[in-house]
Write a protein that holds these residues in place. Structure first.
Motif, mmCIF file in Angstrom:
data_model
loop_
_atom_site.group_PDB
_atom_site.id
_atom_site.type_symbol
_atom_site.label_atom_id
_atom_site.label_comp_id
_atom_site.label_asym_id
_atom_site.label_seq_id
_atom_site.Cartn_x
_atom_site.Cartn_y
_atom_site.Cartn_z
ATOM 1 N N ALA A 63 -45.126 0.882 48.267
ATOM 2 C CA ALA A 63 -43.967 1.358 47.506
ATOM 3 C C ALA A 63 -44.257 2.681 46.843
ATOM 4 N N ALA A 64 -45.436 2.800 46.238
ATOM 5 C CA ALA A 64 -45.763 4.048 45.557
ATOM 6 C C ALA A 64 -45.880 5.192 46.532
ATOM 7 N N ALA A 65 -46.263 4.893 47.787
ATOM 8 C CA ALA A 65 -46.403 5.944 48.790
ATOM 9 C C ALA A 65 -45.083 6.606 49.103
ATOM 10 N N THR A 66 -43.976 5.932 48.882
ATOM 11 C CA THR A 66 -42.659 6.484 49.196
ATOM 12 C C THR A 66 -42.079 7.305 48.068
ATOM 13 N N VAL A 67 -42.712 7.313 46.919
ATOM 14 C CA VAL A 67 -42.158 8.010 45.755
ATOM 15 C C VAL A 67 -41.940 9.466 46.054
ATOM 16 N N LEU A 68 -42.892 10.099 46.729
ATOM 17 C CA LEU A 68 -42.824 11.515 46.961
ATOM 18 C C LEU A 68 -41.583 11.904 47.728
ATOM 19 N N LEU A 69 -41.181 11.100 48.697
ATOM 20 C CA LEU A 69 -40.041 11.449 49.523
ATOM 21 C C LEU A 69 -38.802 11.638 48.694
ATOM 22 N N SER A 70 -38.692 10.889 47.608
ATOM 23 C CA SER A 70 -37.491 10.946 46.793
ATOM 24 C C SER A 70 -37.403 12.210 45.972
ATOM 25 N N SER A 71 -38.455 12.975 45.902
ATOM 26 C CA SER A 71 -38.430 14.156 45.065
ATOM 27 C C SER A 71 -37.651 15.298 45.684
ATOM 28 N N ALA A 72 -37.337 15.194 46.933
ATOM 29 C CA ALA A 72 -36.689 16.292 47.585
ATOM 30 C C ALA A 72 -35.291 16.490 47.080
ATOM 31 N N PRO A 73 -34.906 17.763 46.749
ATOM 32 C CA PRO A 73 -33.604 18.018 46.202
ATOM 33 C C PRO A 73 -32.570 18.282 47.255
ATOM 34 N N LEU A 74 -31.289 17.981 46.949
ATOM 35 C CA LEU A 74 -30.163 18.419 47.734
ATOM 36 C C LEU A 74 -29.375 19.406 46.891
ATOM 37 N N LEU A 75 -29.368 20.652 47.301
ATOM 38 C CA LEU A 75 -28.617 21.685 46.609
ATOM 39 C C LEU A 75 -28.948 21.722 45.124
ATOM 40 N N ALA A 76 -30.246 21.666 44.794
ATOM 41 C CA ALA A 76 -30.629 21.728 43.392
ATOM 42 C C ALA A 76 -30.310 23.082 42.784
ATOM 43 N N ALA A 77 -30.065 24.089 43.608
ATOM 44 C CA ALA A 77 -29.651 25.380 43.073
ATOM 45 C C ALA A 77 -28.310 25.300 42.374
ATOM 46 N N PHE A 86 -25.218 32.999 47.331
ATOM 47 C CA PHE A 86 -26.252 32.663 48.309
ATOM 48 C C PHE A 86 -27.387 31.962 47.562
ATOM 49 N N LEU A 87 -27.684 30.727 47.962
ATOM 50 C CA LEU A 87 -28.590 29.877 47.208
ATOM 51 C C LEU A 87 -29.839 29.542 48.009
ATOM 52 N N ALA A 88 -30.933 29.334 47.284
ATOM 53 C CA ALA A 88 -32.182 28.865 47.885
ATOM 54 C C ALA A 88 -32.859 27.922 46.904
ATOM 55 N N ASP A 89 -33.531 26.913 47.453
ATOM 56 C CA ASP A 89 -34.215 25.928 46.624
ATOM 57 C C ASP A 89 -35.499 25.503 47.319
ATOM 58 N N ALA A 90 -36.553 25.268 46.527
ATOM 59 C CA ALA A 90 -37.825 24.806 47.087
ATOM 60 C C ALA A 90 -38.425 23.759 46.163
ATOM 61 N N MET A 91 -39.019 22.734 46.759
ATOM 62 C CA MET A 91 -39.715 21.709 45.990
ATOM 63 C C MET A 91 -40.939 21.236 46.766
ATOM 64 N N LEU A 92 -42.066 21.184 46.072
ATOM 65 C CA LEU A 92 -43.298 20.636 46.632
ATOM 66 C C LEU A 92 -43.805 19.548 45.703
ATOM 67 N N SER A 93 -44.061 18.369 46.244
ATOM 68 C CA SER A 93 -44.546 17.247 45.441
ATOM 69 C C SER A 93 -45.644 16.508 46.197
ATOM 70 N N GLN A 94 -46.568 15.925 45.424
ATOM 71 C CA GLN A 94 -47.616 15.100 46.024
ATOM 72 C C GLN A 94 -47.998 13.985 45.067
ATOM 73 N N VAL A 95 -48.079 12.771 45.600
ATOM 74 C CA VAL A 95 -48.576 11.633 44.830
ATOM 75 C C VAL A 95 -49.729 11.001 45.590
ATOM 76 N N THR A 96 -50.639 10.380 44.838
ATOM 77 C CA THR A 96 -51.804 9.735 45.448
ATOM 78 C C THR A 96 -52.032 8.375 44.800
#
Length: 259
Positions: free
Chosen positions: A6-20, A92-102
């Motif tokens: 379950a904890a391994a999937t946490v990172l996937l949820s961090s991705a934004p949709l149109l966070a700009a 014109f929008l741009a968004d970036a997100m990088l996340s890592q969990v261990t």
């Protein structure tokens, strides 16, 4: 073991949709200017995660019910930012997100001693908005964009009495089209309200993804805007044995610099 999955999937949820969308529309006079205007936003999302995921096949899918505290204690990288350029009615929008969990933990039985997961997500998004209406108190934008996802998960199981080590990794990429809308209402003085949302996937990559965002904004001087609100994000992506169907939701805070 289920808690590790379950904890391994946490990172996937961090991705934004149109966070700009957090970089809300500038006031009406900017519509009339000939030159471009720019805004840069840093934000933090204290989100919980609910749903179901199997991001390291052939491990089984796990039900997720994780608080923000559960996520935070396993996170070691979290970078979020958005930018917008406006020229007349166009944005014109741009968004970036990088996340890592261990996350990690010990395993029952004598055969293996422990398990550790490294889960990393990079999300890049671009979009275009067009202002279909604007007056002294209200702006409305509509548009579309693309969101690129890269998931990189790795599972390491340390040996026990069998002296057997297991290493398993999965990497997955996909590109989601989305359509979006954003409304900004000026409430008087330095205060304003932003409501934004998008929907996409359309079974071209994700089966479905949507987002809803609302923030109350305070403008400080000519350049700074501070925001606080709530955001919810749903995604349903499936490919073979890989499953990720979750809703991420929670308070969001942001600061925007505009020039």
């Amino acid at each position: 073991m289920k808690s590790v999955i379950a904890a391994a999937t946490v990172l996937l949820s961090s991705a934004p949709l149109l966070a700009a969308d957090l970089a809300s529309a500038p006031p009406l006079p900017a519509l009339l200017s000939n030159g471009p205007s720019f805004s840069f936003t840093g934000y933090a999302w204290t989100a919980a995660l609910d749903g179901r995921a199997s991001t390291l096949p052939p491990l089984p899918a796990a039900n997720l019910n994780l608080s923000f505290g559960d996520i935070l204690k396993n996170m070691n990288v979290g970078l979020m930012g958005a930018a917008e350029m406006r020229i007349g009615r166009w944005g014109f929008l741009a968004d970036a997100m990088l996340s890592q969990v261990t996350p990690g933990g010990s395993l029952p039985g004598p055969y293996f001693s422990s398990a550790k997961v490294r889960s990393q997500t990079l999300t890049l998004q671009t979009g275009v908005l067009y202002r279909i209406y604007a007056d002294e108190t209200f702006d409305l934008d509509v548009g579309a964009g693309l969101r690129f996802w890269n998931l990189d998960n790795e599972l390491k199981i340390a040996p026990g009495s069998l002296n057997l080590r297991i290493d398993h990794s999965v990497s997955e990429n996909w590109l989601d089209p989305v359509v979006a809308a954003r409304m900004t209402a000026r409430l008087g003085g330095p205060w304003s309200l932003t409501l934004a949302g998008d929907i996409g996937g359309f079974n071209l990559a994700s089966r479905l993804t949507w987002q809803a965002l609302g923030t109350v904004n305070y403008q400080w001087g000519d350049n700074w805007v501070f925001r606080a609100g709530y955001r919810a994000l749903y995604v349903d992506y499936r490919k073979g044995d890989l499953l990720y169907e979750t809703t991420m939701h929670g308070p969001v805070i942001a600061a925007t610099y505009r020039f």
